[in-house]
Design a protein around this motif. Sequence first.
Motif, PDB file in Angstrom:
ATOM      1  N   LEU A   1      -9.168 -10.322   7.013  1.00  0.00           N
ATOM      2  CA  LEU A   1      -7.494 -10.776   7.079  1.00  0.00           C
ATOM      3  C   LEU A   1      -6.663  -9.701   7.515  1.00  0.00           C
ATOM      4  O   LEU A   1      -5.964  -8.703   7.179  1.00  0.00           O
ATOM      5  N   THR A   2      -6.802  -9.373   9.252  1.00  0.00           N
ATOM      6  CA  THR A   2      -5.942  -8.001   9.412  1.00  0.00           C
ATOM      7  C   THR A   2      -4.395  -7.845   9.909  1.00  0.00           C
ATOM      8  O   THR A   2      -4.160  -6.993   9.901  1.00  0.00           O
ATOM      9  N   ASP A   3      -4.267  -9.513   9.271  1.00  0.00           N
ATOM     10  CA  ASP A   3      -2.796 -10.130   9.189  1.00  0.00           C
ATOM     11  C   ASP A   3      -1.713  -9.504   8.218  1.00  0.00           C
ATOM     12  O   ASP A   3      -1.090  -8.751   8.617  1.00  0.00           O
ATOM     13  N   PHE A   4      -2.815  -8.498   7.489  1.00  0.00           N
ATOM     14  CA  PHE A   4      -2.005  -7.619   6.855  1.00  0.00           C
ATOM     15  C   PHE A   4      -1.571  -5.674   7.432  1.00  0.00           C
ATOM     16  O   PHE A   4      -1.478  -6.289   6.302  1.00  0.00           O
ATOM     17  N   VAL A   5      -2.629  -5.680   8.569  1.00  0.00           N
ATOM     18  CA  VAL A   5      -2.467  -4.567   8.610  1.00  0.00           C
ATOM     19  C   VAL A   5      -1.837  -3.817   9.361  1.00  0.00           C
ATOM     20  O   VAL A   5      -1.361  -4.999  10.895  1.00  0.00           O
ATOM     21  N   ALA A   6      -0.346  -3.508   9.414  1.00  0.00           N
ATOM     22  CA  ALA A   6       0.865  -2.856  10.487  1.00  0.00           C
ATOM     23  C   ALA A   6       0.686  -1.676  11.195  1.00  0.00           C
ATOM     24  O   ALA A   6      -0.050  -1.378  10.972  1.00  0.00           O
ATOM     25  N   THR A   7       0.898  -1.960  12.511  1.00  0.00           N
ATOM     26  CA  THR A   7       1.274  -0.987  12.969  1.00  0.00           C
ATOM     27  C   THR A   7       2.200  -0.071  12.940  1.00  0.00           C
ATOM     28  O   THR A   7       1.871   1.190  13.376  1.00  0.00           O
ATOM     29  N   ASP A   8       2.603  -0.028  12.869  1.00  0.00           N
ATOM     30  CA  ASP A   8       4.482   1.057  12.311  1.00  0.00           C
ATOM     31  C   ASP A   8       5.060   0.085  11.412  1.00  0.00           C
ATOM     32  O   ASP A   8       5.098  -0.702  10.458  1.00  0.00           O
TER      33      ASP A   8
ATOM     34  N   ASP B   1       0.787  -1.333   0.271  1.00  0.00           N
ATOM     35  CA  ASP B   1      -0.129  -0.366  -0.148  1.00  0.00           C
ATOM     36  C   ASP B   1       0.690   1.391  -0.125  1.00  0.00           C
ATOM     37  O   ASP B   1       1.640   1.132   0.593  1.00  0.00           O
ATOM     38  N   THR B   2       0.240   2.307  -0.643  1.00  0.00           N
ATOM     39  CA  THR B   2       1.382   3.999  -0.526  1.00  0.00           C
ATOM     40  C   THR B   2       0.537   4.323   0.630  1.00  0.00           C
ATOM     41  O   THR B   2      -0.171   4.152   1.278  1.00  0.00           O
ATOM     42  N   PHE B   3       1.307   5.314   1.338  1.00  0.00           N
ATOM     43  CA  PHE B   3       0.728   6.267   2.496  1.00  0.00           C
ATOM     44  C   PHE B   3       1.809   7.592   2.290  1.00  0.00           C
ATOM     45  O   PHE B   3       2.827   7.604   1.554  1.00  0.00           O
ATOM     46  N   PRO B   4       0.700   9.014   2.752  1.00  0.00           N
ATOM     47  CA  PRO B   4      -0.029   8.653   3.528  1.00  0.00           C
ATOM     48  C   PRO B   4      -1.874   8.343   3.176  1.00  0.00           C
ATOM     49  O   PRO B   4      -2.180   8.138   3.781  1.00  0.00           O
ATOM     50  N   TYR B   5      -1.465   8.512   1.505  1.00  0.00           N
ATOM     51  CA  TYR B   5      -3.060   8.224   0.824  1.00  0.00           C
ATOM     52  C   TYR B   5      -3.026   7.031   0.489  1.00  0.00           C
ATOM     53  O   TYR B   5      -2.281   6.362  -0.124  1.00  0.00           O
ATOM     54  N   ALA B   6      -3.367   5.879   1.016  1.00  0.00           N
ATOM     55  CA  ALA B   6      -3.508   4.610   0.930  1.00  0.00           C
ATOM     56  C   ALA B   6      -5.258   4.542  -0.163  1.00  0.00           C
ATOM     57  O   ALA B   6      -5.525   4.748  -1.287  1.00  0.00           O
TER      58      ALA B   6
ATOM     59  N   LEU C   1      -0.781  -5.388   1.464  1.00  0.00           N
ATOM     60  CA  LEU C   1      -0.339  -5.314   3.358  1.00  0.00           C
ATOM     61  C   LEU C   1      -0.332  -3.014   3.926  1.00  0.00           C
ATOM     62  O   LEU C   1       0.551  -2.841   2.445  1.00  0.00           O
ATOM     63  N   THR C   2      -0.863  -3.345   4.740  1.00  0.00           N
ATOM     64  CA  THR C   2      -0.916  -1.841   4.631  1.00  0.00           C
ATOM     65  C   THR C   2      -0.748  -0.988   5.892  1.00  0.00           C
ATOM     66  O   THR C   2      -0.378  -1.836   6.549  1.00  0.00           O
ATOM     67  N   MET C   3      -0.274   0.314   6.543  1.00  0.00           N
ATOM     68  CA  MET C   3      -0.144   0.629   7.791  1.00  0.00           C
ATOM     69  C   MET C   3      -1.046   2.150   7.523  1.00  0.00           C
ATOM     70  O   MET C   3      -0.877   2.802   7.616  1.00  0.00           O
ATOM     71  N   PRO C   4      -2.094   1.680   8.079  1.00  0.00           N
ATOM     72  CA  PRO C   4      -2.612   3.187   8.685  1.00  0.00           C
ATOM     73  C   PRO C   4      -2.440   4.267   9.508  1.00  0.00           C
ATOM     74  O   PRO C   4      -0.859   3.749  10.221  1.00  0.00           O
ATOM     75  N   GLY C   5      -2.451   5.125   8.913  1.00  0.00           N
ATOM     76  CA  GLY C   5      -2.386   6.587   9.749  1.00  0.00           C
ATOM     77  C   GLY C   5      -2.967   7.619  10.624  1.00  0.00           C
ATOM     78  O   GLY C   5      -4.310   7.134  10.681  1.00  0.00           O
ATOM     79  N   ASP C   6      -2.400   8.404  10.786  1.00  0.00           N
ATOM     80  CA  ASP C   6      -3.266   9.607  10.971  1.00  0.00           C
ATOM     81  C   ASP C   6      -4.819  10.525  10.649  1.00  0.00           C
ATOM     82  O   ASP C   6      -5.488  10.385  11.200  1.00  0.00           O
ATOM     83  N   LEU C   7      -4.479  10.524   9.412  1.00  0.00           N
ATOM     84  CA  LEU C   7      -5.523  11.318   7.841  1.00  0.00           C
ATOM     85  C   LEU C   7      -6.261  10.115   7.593  1.00  0.00           C
ATOM     86  O   LEU C   7      -6.149   8.810   7.500  1.00  0.00           O
ATOM     87  N   ILE C   8      -7.416  10.243   7.524  1.00  0.00           N
ATOM     88  CA  ILE C   8      -9.008   9.132   7.214  1.00  0.00           C
ATOM     89  C   ILE C   8      -8.159   8.274   5.643  1.00  0.00           C
ATOM     90  O   ILE C   8      -8.516   7.335   5.228  1.00  0.00           O
TER      91      ILE C   8
END
Length: 750
Positions: free
Chosen positions: A677-684, A635-640, A656-663
């Motif tokens: 599939l939350t195993d593909f959601v990273a924390t950092d 995934d891209t960030f900060p714009y997923a 494989l993604t990594m959410p940040g502060d912005l929606i």
Amino acid sequence: MTQPNAPAPHAPEPFGIVALDAEQQFQADIESVLQAALEKHRAFELHEAEPLYRLVLDASPHHTEANYHLGLLMIQRGQFDAAALRFEAAIGANPSRHLYWANYVDALTRSGQVAAAKLVLELAVSQGMNGPGVAALTGQLDAATQLREGDGTADSRAKLPPRDERELETLYAARRYAETIALAEKMTHKYPKAEMSWAYLGVAQFSYMKLPEAIGSLRRSLELNPLNLEIRRALADALRLTDRFFEAEAECRRIIEIDDRHPEAYRVLGLVLCGLTRLDDAQAVCRRAIELAPRSHQAHHTLGVVLMELTQFDAAEEHCRRALELLPSDKYAHQNLLFCLSHKESVDRRAYFEQHLAYAEHCEKPFRAQWKKHANSRDPERCIRVGFVSADFNQHPVANFIEPIFRFFANDPGLSVHAYYNRNFTDDMTRKLRSLVANWHDVPGLTDADLADQIRADGIDVLIDLTGHTAHNRLETFARKPAPVQATWMGYLGTTGMTSMDYYIADRFYVPEHQIEGQFVEKLAYLPAFAPFEPASVSPALNALPALSRGHLTFGSFNRFNKLRPQTVALWSELLRALPDARMLIAGVPHDDSYLVVRDWFAQAGIGTERIEFRQRASLEGLLAHHLDADIALDTFPYAGGVTTLQSLWMGVPTLTMPGDLIASRGSTSVMSLAGLTDFVATDRADFVARGVAWAGKLNELAQIRSGMRERCMHSPFFEQDTVAAGLSRGIRKMWQRWCAGGAPATFDA
């Protein structure tokens, strides 16, 4: 490029410095007034442009550009003698501009001074006025001179009477485009050789978004006066907006051949080249536009847009902010600044929110005092009139999301649906949506105020915006509060910043309740999923996991190219370094060399070109086929990702993604979480790399996920279209019932 002013060599202090500053300010004020005059002139608001030109000339009587453009205005008015005097003054100040001479000849010819026109033309040619395009231009003028000499009479149909011209201008300036078109059509029949009747018809059709008709009318006006460069610029823009980029480029370059100092020609050419994905060329011509018109908010704004396409978001922000300094009420610059900030790697969450509030301060606040009391019957159980406003009821992701909603609502007795379509563009998707909606309204030619009046007259109870701060939005209609309940959904990943908007529609993974504070003006209406998704019919069948036969993972990126950022590539590279055999596939790159900057980012992070494959933009079917060569999407960030992540999921490729502060960073988090599939959601960042490495060691499990992905999808709320549609129906009812009870908007689950 111009250089900063140097200090006066022997200026006494402090008086000399103050005097120099005052002179600089005086010149800056003159240029600001001239810029305002030019913008009014380009908008065909001639009666507002003229006094501004005269204000410049009162302060600086020999101002070349003011004299020249006032001369053009006089030509448009049919005041040829007065125009000739203005061109003469411009030539006196700058005799090297062949465009001044050409217009001088034209004005003399039209005023009946044929002999004088011939002499001026001969003088111009003798002085070497033979640059690009001059031969054709002088030929046209010579032919016009011979025609007038032939009969010695003036054609009364070649000039609009002042009263009729003033009426056309008044209607157009009031944005009453339908009435302008009707009157201009009458004038073209009555005065077929009057260029201004065709000009007003063309620009009104352009503003009404009747683009094919506008192109024909503008071309007719140019046949009557090839020197009207503003009409040619409008023609180029109309061609651009109909995707006729090569014709648009030719018109822009013809303007530049005639006048190589025409900033708007360079600016529009920048947009044309951007549409052709010739981004480096687009940047160069936009910078030329700014060099010629440094106080043009449109030139700075356009360069900002091009720089965003080039992923140069810091520089894009600078130019968008400069545009707002020059014109704080420029809603499009505000909105593109918001788009820009959402893609920056280190944007401050609070500053981002405050920029939305700044938009509302300039673009909504002026209308709040005009809000009218709503007369809608407060019956909480009656059939609700719900309106949807969008410019994307065509082949667009928003249309794919809204089709299942319209299909479900067509059989919902509790709702009466109105669709307000803000484009004059029809395709198969438009026709399909129109067949599902009982009350369809095509509204691109209505002003924001007129559209608000229509919505109020239609008795809409709940009005839903599907565009937000994206192209062709109608937020200034919503700012007038035409419906008692208003919500925004799907088109823009964030708040509108507007107090007139009551709700933002989302799901709890996309917009967790703990993140509402400091990010939304609206209250949240939660659906089972953010929107219903229908996979494309052209989707290829799934294949086996490529890594099983290749012996290594292939990561893929299928997002918009301008979502790629240096820090994103740095993180991907960290993962690639941890897996030396892994490869990277990046699809959807532009058709020029702008992708090379991304290749360089990988190189700087120690990843050789042999490990990266770039594939150019393709059709949807081609894009989906690229997934057959990828094992995991990054995934891209900060714009997923959003739609991209749903497409990848349907093609068997988890993201494989990594959410940040912005929606805007949470789209993939919502998709993957609701698919289980939350195993593909990273924390950092460290967790992102660790999860990527872990999946490299679990290829059999990854292969099982791929083979069963489509069945998994069909049990995800995103793919359960009726579930989401029923949730929205309940949500609309709750919004309505709360208003009927006199309650303020409040966050709720549908």
